[in-house]
Write a protein that holds these residues in place. Structure first.
Motif, mmCIF file in Angstrom:
data_model
loop_
_atom_site.group_PDB
_atom_site.id
_atom_site.type_symbol
_atom_site.label_atom_id
_atom_site.label_comp_id
_atom_site.label_asym_id
_atom_site.label_seq_id
_atom_site.Cartn_x
_atom_site.Cartn_y
_atom_site.Cartn_z
ATOM 1 N N UNK A 277 0.845 -1.194 0.000
ATOM 2 C CA UNK A 277 0.000 0.000 0.000
ATOM 3 C C UNK A 277 0.883 1.248 0.000
ATOM 4 N N UNK A 278 0.937 1.988 -1.101
ATOM 5 C CA UNK A 278 1.788 3.180 -1.152
ATOM 6 C C UNK A 278 1.303 4.306 -0.248
ATOM 7 N N UNK A 279 0.074 4.198 0.265
ATOM 8 C CA UNK A 279 -0.476 5.239 1.128
ATOM 9 C C UNK A 279 -0.508 4.823 2.594
ATOM 10 N N UNK A 280 0.153 3.733 2.944
ATOM 11 C CA UNK A 280 0.222 3.306 4.342
ATOM 12 C C UNK A 280 0.937 4.378 5.158
ATOM 13 N N UNK A 281 0.486 4.576 6.399
ATOM 14 C CA UNK A 281 1.034 5.638 7.233
ATOM 15 C C UNK A 281 1.770 5.069 8.443
ATOM 16 N N UNK A 282 2.835 5.783 8.863
ATOM 17 C CA UNK A 282 3.548 5.383 10.070
ATOM 18 C C UNK A 282 2.966 6.111 11.279
ATOM 19 N N UNK A 283 3.611 6.001 12.420
ATOM 20 C CA UNK A 283 3.066 6.597 13.643
ATOM 21 C C UNK A 283 3.077 8.125 13.583
ATOM 22 N N UNK A 284 3.842 8.707 12.668
ATOM 23 C CA UNK A 284 3.876 10.155 12.498
ATOM 24 C C UNK A 284 2.917 10.632 11.410
ATOM 25 N N UNK A 285 2.148 9.693 10.862
ATOM 26 C CA UNK A 285 1.200 10.047 9.819
ATOM 27 C C UNK A 285 1.821 10.200 8.449
ATOM 28 N N UNK A 286 3.089 9.883 8.319
ATOM 29 C CA UNK A 286 3.768 10.028 7.030
ATOM 30 C C UNK A 286 3.575 8.787 6.169
#
Length: 437
Positions: A277-286
């Protein structure tokens, strides 16, 4: 050895070592070791670090001396022949670590458990794979060494091989794993072709447990392969069932790492998988798009945007309210900013009040500033043309300002913004990715 007494050969130095310790480390033909043993030297005596002459002979690769020491009383206890864990590396671990195959074979012949773990939970297979000692890896696998045992960091031998970039060792481990699970091997060695044709290994729970095992920080072998920059290892793991969608403890997938490092081949391989998923987000929302834009990897960014699609990049706000365009402008990456604007369908610059224009000005990035102004003027012209206005080509400054950014305290440029405002970027932004996710 006239005049040499038993006390002489058993006397220790300041490090707790006897003459036999030094002979084991230096005697290639075993003659000195034999003489010292005849005079009553004790092969099982440990020095202050906990190592015996057997340990030193195994580590140095002197086969003749090791064979003599293995024939002495108490040798089995020293080599760790009984049990599943020892307090320090055993001779078996040292032989595997240094790649001394002959010594490894002799030591295994005395042991009930070739998967004995050292003080850090590592087996001989961990150490051989991590050092790239393929002959030792193959020998251990022939003796049924455990492939799925994890050390105290939660890493398997596959983690160890991949983290160090040893492709042949990783391939040997995966091939043996398939054989033990009675799964058919890959039809071809052309990994890229196999992935493109979806001719991957048939997945089963036992294979998934090893290939997608997370270590103590949540990192899979696939993530480690991306980190060390090996596209070949990435392909190898993908065709063996590695799942790109898995995230570490910080919420970052393998794609995050590939985007941050600019690994174009790895990015393309990962994006070809349905699990990515190219739009997956990390804990910082990036997202990976944020990282590629912030790091200035324009080719990687192009691949990501093509996978994401036009218009979807406008709403990619991280926890700070920043879009990928913010980060591209903040770090002065004009090519990335231009590419992001091409994929944008928004009439305004989205995100926090500290806009991409502010970021460009604050950092002194004139190319990005010129690009934003030119783009905003073009957008204003298009809006005017759609409204069939006669003065479409005579765009006013007020129209331009409305598009470029949301004014802060009534100003266009960030003259009224506290100089501490961009510190938010520094504390939790792309800088932290400079040394790797």
């Amino acid at each position: 050895m006239l005049g040499v007494t038993h006390d002489d050969v058993t006397r220790t130095d300041s490090a707790g070592r006897t003459a036999l310790h030094y002979a084991a480390a230096a005697d290639s033909d075993g003659r000195t070791i034999q003489l010292l043993l005849q005079q009553g030297s004790e092969p099982t005596r440990l020095d202050d670090a906990g190592y015996s002459a057997l340990h030193l002979a195994a580590a140095s690769g002197h086969r003749a001396g090791l064979d003599l020491l293995l024939d002495t009383r108490g040798a089995r206890a020293v080599v760790g022949a009984v049990g599943d864990r020892c307090l320090r590396p055993a001779p078996l671990h040292l032989a595997a670590f240094h790649g001394h195959l002959a010594n490894l074979i002799n030591l295994m012949a005395m042991m009930d458990n070739v998967s004995l773990r050292d003080d850090q939970g590592r087996t001989a297979l961990h150490l051989a794979a991590g050092r790239g000692n393929l002959s030792c890896v193959l020998c251990l696998l022939e003796q049924k060494a455990d492939i799925d045992t994890c050390d105290d960091r939660g890493r398997s031998p596959l983690h160890a091989a991949v983290a160090a970039g040893h492709k042949d060792c990783a391939r040997a481990l995966l091939r043996q794993l398939l054989a033990r699970l009675q799964l058919p091997p890959l039809e071809s060695s052309e990994l890229r072709q196999l992935l493109a044709e979806s001719k991957t290994v048939k997945m089963c729970p036992e294979l998934d447990e090893v290939v997608n095992k997370k270590d103590g920080t949540g990192r899979t072998p696939l993530m480690l392969a991306v980190e060390n920059g090996s596209a070949e290892l990435v392909l190898l793991l993908l065709v063996h069932g590695a799942r790109p969608g898995l995230a570490d403890a910080e919420g970052r997938t393998a794609l995050f790492r590939a985007a941050a490092s600019g690994a174009e081949e790895s990015v393309d391989a990962l994006l070809s998988c349905t699990d990515c998923d190219p739009l997956a987000r990390d804990v910082l929302g990036k997202t990976a798009v944020h990282l590629a834009a912030a790091a200035g990897h324009v080719l990687v960014l192009g691949s990501l945007l093509q996978a994401v699609g036009r218009g979807r990049v406008d709403d990619l706000l991280d926890e700070q309210g920043c879009t990928p365009l913010h980060w591209a402008c903040y770090n002065g990456h004009e090519a990335c900013a231009e590419l992001l604007l091409q994929y944008s369908e928004s009439r305004t610059l989205r995100g926090c009040p500290f806009s991409p224009l502010h970021a460009a000005v604050y950092q002194g990035s004139e190319p990005c500033l010129v690009l934003l102004v030119a783009h905003s003027r073009a957008v204003a012209v298009r809006l005017a043309q759609r409204a069939a206005r006669s003065d479409a080509l005579n765009v006013t400054d007020s129209q331009l300002q409305t598009y470029v950014c949301r004014p802060i305290h009534g100003t266009l440029l960030p003259v009224a913004v506290s100089r501490a405002a961009p510190a938010v970027f520094n504390s939790a932004g792309v800088r932290m990715y400079a040394d790797g996710p």
